[in-house]
Design a protein around this motif. Structure first.
Motif, PDB file in Angstrom:
ATOM      1  N   ILE A  61     -17.913 -56.121  10.894  1.00 58.04           N
ATOM      2  CA  ILE A  61     -16.839 -55.236  10.425  1.00 58.04           C
ATOM      3  C   ILE A  61     -17.400 -53.852  10.099  1.00 58.04           C
ATOM      4  O   ILE A  61     -16.831 -52.823  10.489  1.00 58.04           O
ATOM      5  CB  ILE A  61     -16.135 -55.853   9.204  1.00 58.04           C
ATOM      6  N   ALA A  62     -18.537 -53.826   9.387  1.00 56.45           N
ATOM      7  CA  ALA A  62     -19.151 -52.541   9.037  1.00 56.45           C
ATOM      8  C   ALA A  62     -19.523 -51.757  10.292  1.00 56.45           C
ATOM      9  O   ALA A  62     -19.303 -50.546  10.374  1.00 56.45           O
ATOM     10  CB  ALA A  62     -20.386 -52.774   8.163  1.00 56.45           C
ATOM     11  N   ARG A  63     -20.092 -52.445  11.287  1.00 54.58           N
ATOM     12  CA  ARG A  63     -20.469 -51.775  12.541  1.00 54.58           C
ATOM     13  C   ARG A  63     -19.224 -51.216  13.238  1.00 54.58           C
ATOM     14  O   ARG A  63     -19.243 -50.095  13.773  1.00 54.58           O
ATOM     15  CB  ARG A  63     -21.184 -52.764  13.452  1.00 54.58           C
ATOM     16  N   ALA A  64     -18.120 -51.984  13.222  1.00 51.32           N
ATOM     17  CA  ALA A  64     -16.882 -51.522  13.865  1.00 51.32           C
ATOM     18  C   ALA A  64     -16.297 -50.304  13.169  1.00 51.32           C
ATOM     19  O   ALA A  64     -15.574 -49.519  13.784  1.00 51.32           O
ATOM     20  CB  ALA A  64     -15.860 -52.666  13.872  1.00 51.32           C
ATOM     21  N   LEU A  65     -16.624 -50.126  11.873  1.00 51.71           N
ATOM     22  CA  LEU A  65     -16.089 -49.002  11.107  1.00 51.71           C
ATOM     23  C   LEU A  65     -16.999 -47.775  11.140  1.00 51.71           C
ATOM     24  O   LEU A  65     -16.650 -46.730  10.593  1.00 51.71           O
ATOM     25  CB  LEU A  65     -15.888 -49.425   9.642  1.00 51.71           C
ATOM     26  N   ALA A  66     -18.165 -47.906  11.775  1.00 48.78           N
ATOM     27  CA  ALA A  66     -19.195 -46.873  11.687  1.00 48.78           C
ATOM     28  C   ALA A  66     -18.699 -45.495  12.106  1.00 48.78           C
ATOM     29  O   ALA A  66     -18.995 -44.486  11.458  1.00 48.78           O
ATOM     30  CB  ALA A  66     -20.410 -47.275  12.522  1.00 48.78           C
ATOM     31  N   ASN A  67     -17.938 -45.412  13.186  1.00 52.68           N
ATOM     32  CA  ASN A  67     -17.483 -44.121  13.711  1.00 52.68           C
ATOM     33  C   ASN A  67     -16.128 -43.680  13.151  1.00 52.68           C
ATOM     34  O   ASN A  67     -15.447 -42.853  13.764  1.00 52.68           O
ATOM     35  CB  ASN A  67     -17.409 -44.174  15.237  1.00 52.68           C
ATOM     36  N   ASN A  68     -15.751 -44.236  11.985  1.00 55.69           N
ATOM     37  CA  ASN A  68     -14.467 -43.885  11.364  1.00 55.69           C
ATOM     38  C   ASN A  68     -13.294 -44.053  12.324  1.00 55.69           C
ATOM     39  O   ASN A  68     -12.540 -43.102  12.590  1.00 55.69           O
ATOM     40  CB  ASN A  68     -14.477 -42.444  10.838  1.00 55.69           C
ATOM     41  N   PRO A  69     -13.122 -45.258  12.863  1.00 54.03           N
ATOM     42  CA  PRO A  69     -12.041 -45.457  13.835  1.00 54.03           C
ATOM     43  C   PRO A  69     -10.670 -45.377  13.179  1.00 54.03           C
ATOM     44  O   PRO A  69     -10.532 -45.558  11.967  1.00 54.03           O
ATOM     45  CB  PRO A  69     -12.314 -46.871  14.363  1.00 54.03           C
ATOM     46  N   LYS A  70      -9.654 -45.146  14.005  1.00 56.87           N
ATOM     47  CA  LYS A  70      -8.278 -45.164  13.533  1.00 56.87           C
ATOM     48  C   LYS A  70      -7.654 -46.542  13.698  1.00 56.87           C
ATOM     49  O   LYS A  70      -6.663 -46.858  13.042  1.00 56.87           O
ATOM     50  CB  LYS A  70      -7.452 -44.134  14.307  1.00 56.87           C
ATOM     51  N   VAL A  71      -8.243 -47.341  14.597  1.00 53.17           N
ATOM     52  CA  VAL A  71      -7.723 -48.669  14.908  1.00 53.17           C
ATOM     53  C   VAL A  71      -8.875 -49.669  14.863  1.00 53.17           C
ATOM     54  O   VAL A  71      -9.972 -49.375  15.345  1.00 53.17           O
ATOM     55  CB  VAL A  71      -7.068 -48.698  16.305  1.00 53.17           C
ATOM     56  N   LEU A  72      -8.615 -50.845  14.293  1.00 54.31           N
ATOM     57  CA  LEU A  72      -9.592 -51.932  14.288  1.00 54.31           C
ATOM     58  C   LEU A  72      -8.984 -53.128  14.996  1.00 54.31           C
ATOM     59  O   LEU A  72      -7.921 -53.620  14.608  1.00 54.31           O
ATOM     60  CB  LEU A  72      -9.972 -52.309  12.852  1.00 54.31           C
ATOM     61  N   LEU A  73      -9.630 -53.579  16.066  1.00 52.52           N
ATOM     62  CA  LEU A  73      -9.189 -54.748  16.813  1.00 52.52           C
ATOM     63  C   LEU A  73     -10.017 -55.957  16.394  1.00 52.52           C
ATOM     64  O   LEU A  73     -11.241 -55.871  16.333  1.00 52.52           O
ATOM     65  CB  LEU A  73      -9.345 -54.513  18.327  1.00 52.52           C
TER      66      LEU A  73
END
Length: 341
Positions: free
Chosen positions: A151-163
């Protein structure tokens, strides 16, 4: 935030063409947690891979934050994907890298300066509850901790969407709940739009605002989670609701009731929101000359409020039973009278 129109994916095999996603259209609002549920083979994994073009659609369009992903070339798509994070069922971590370095990996690819990477990674480690574990390797972590790294890795680039692709399927129930609580916390703190696929109605019930039910590549039912719980239209949806509510199949339960309770009227009550707090049964007993026998019941919580169902038996004079039923119908509790009981 996300607009999907006429989305289809056909896989061409030696023997036949397989339509994994079939003319699918959806609107997902900004800041929502949107769940897509279906059994194995429904097409939900293909659908979520289409959302960030890990799979290219055969037909249709995908718009994310006013950008048409389906018309982008590889260069533009690479940049657009930085705004779409993804977590996986089996974590997909780099086993030779520490927790810190796994989270830093997408920042390295994006060319973020070292000092900025360091601060971002430390903030994310704290956000997902892994403070002090930055130097650990994936083999030293539990399943839930590995998913927190994902989850932390998926948030690294400050995404607008999380799948989220079956993000809790490999976890035990207690760990699943902790990960779902984390996703809710992230949704609220960051205003992140989350799209998750699952075959578990518990996941939908606990954190989702909206749900779409997939079967054979199509969306067969969709709406607010509480509405779908209360009025499931399709048989597949009813099976998913029964996963959470623990109700036996209605035909079976009614047969058991008929065998054991010959007299009176069998009624099914639906409680929604504030009505779950009503002392309805005691009110009926006080107001009307009927005996009330509770046969089965359960209340569960969704993001939009509580939902409950209860089977009761009314015994007494038919006129008095009818008056009691009419009284319930005047409240916010919904009544379903079994005609054959």
């Amino acid at each position: 935030m996300i607009t999907i129109k006429g989305l289809s994916k056909i896989f061409h095999t030696k023997d036949q063409d397989v339509r994994a996603v079939d003319d699918l259209s959806l609107e997902i609002n900004k800041g929502e947690i949107y769940g897509v549920i279906g059994y194995s083979g429904a097409g939900k994994s293909t659908f979520i891979r289409l959302l960030n073009r890990l799979e290219d659609p055969t037909e249709g369009s995908i718009w994310v934050d006013d950008q048409n992903l389906t018309s982008m070339n590889k260069g533009k798509l690479r940049l657009a994907r930085q705004e779409i994070g993804m977590i996986f069922q089996h974590f997909n971590l780099l086993w030779s890298r520490t927790v810190h370095d796994n989270i830093a990996f997408p920042l390295e690819i994006a060319g973020v300066p070292r000092a900025e990477r360091q601060k971002r990674v430390n903030d994310l480690i704290e956000l997902v509850g892994l403070k002090g574990r930055g130097g650990s390797y994936p083999s030293q972590l539990s399943g839930g901790q590995k998913q927190r790294v994902g989850i932390a890795r998926a948030l690294a680039n400050n995404p607008k969407v999380l799948l989220c692709d079956e993000a809790t399927s490999a976890l035990d129930p207690e760990t699943t709940d902790s990960i779902l609580d984390l996703l809710v916390d992230i949704n609220e703190k960051l205003g992140l739009t989350i799209v998750l696929i699952t075959h578990e109605m518990h996941v939908i019930r606990k954190i989702c605002h909206q749900v779409a039910v997939m079967e054979q590549g199509k969306i067969v039912e969709q709406g607010e989670v509480l509405d779908v719980f209360l009025h499931p239209q399709r048989q597949v949806t009813k099976k998913f609701v029964d996963q959470v509510m623990g109700d036996p199949e209605k035909e079976t339960s009614m047969q058991v009731i008929k065998n054991n309770y010959e007299a009176g009227e069998i009624i099914r009550l639906h409680f929604v929101g504030e009505s779950t707090n009503q002392a309805l049964i005691s009110e009926i007993s006080r107001k009307f000359t009927v005996d009330v026998n509770i046969l089965h019941g359960k209340i569960t919580q969704t993001q939009k409020g509580a939902y409950g169902t209860m089977y009761v038996q009314f015994e007494g004079e038919q006129d008095e039973i009818n008056r009691a039923i009419h009284y319930i119908q005047s409240t916010s509790v919904e009544v379903e009278v079994d005609p054959d009981a």
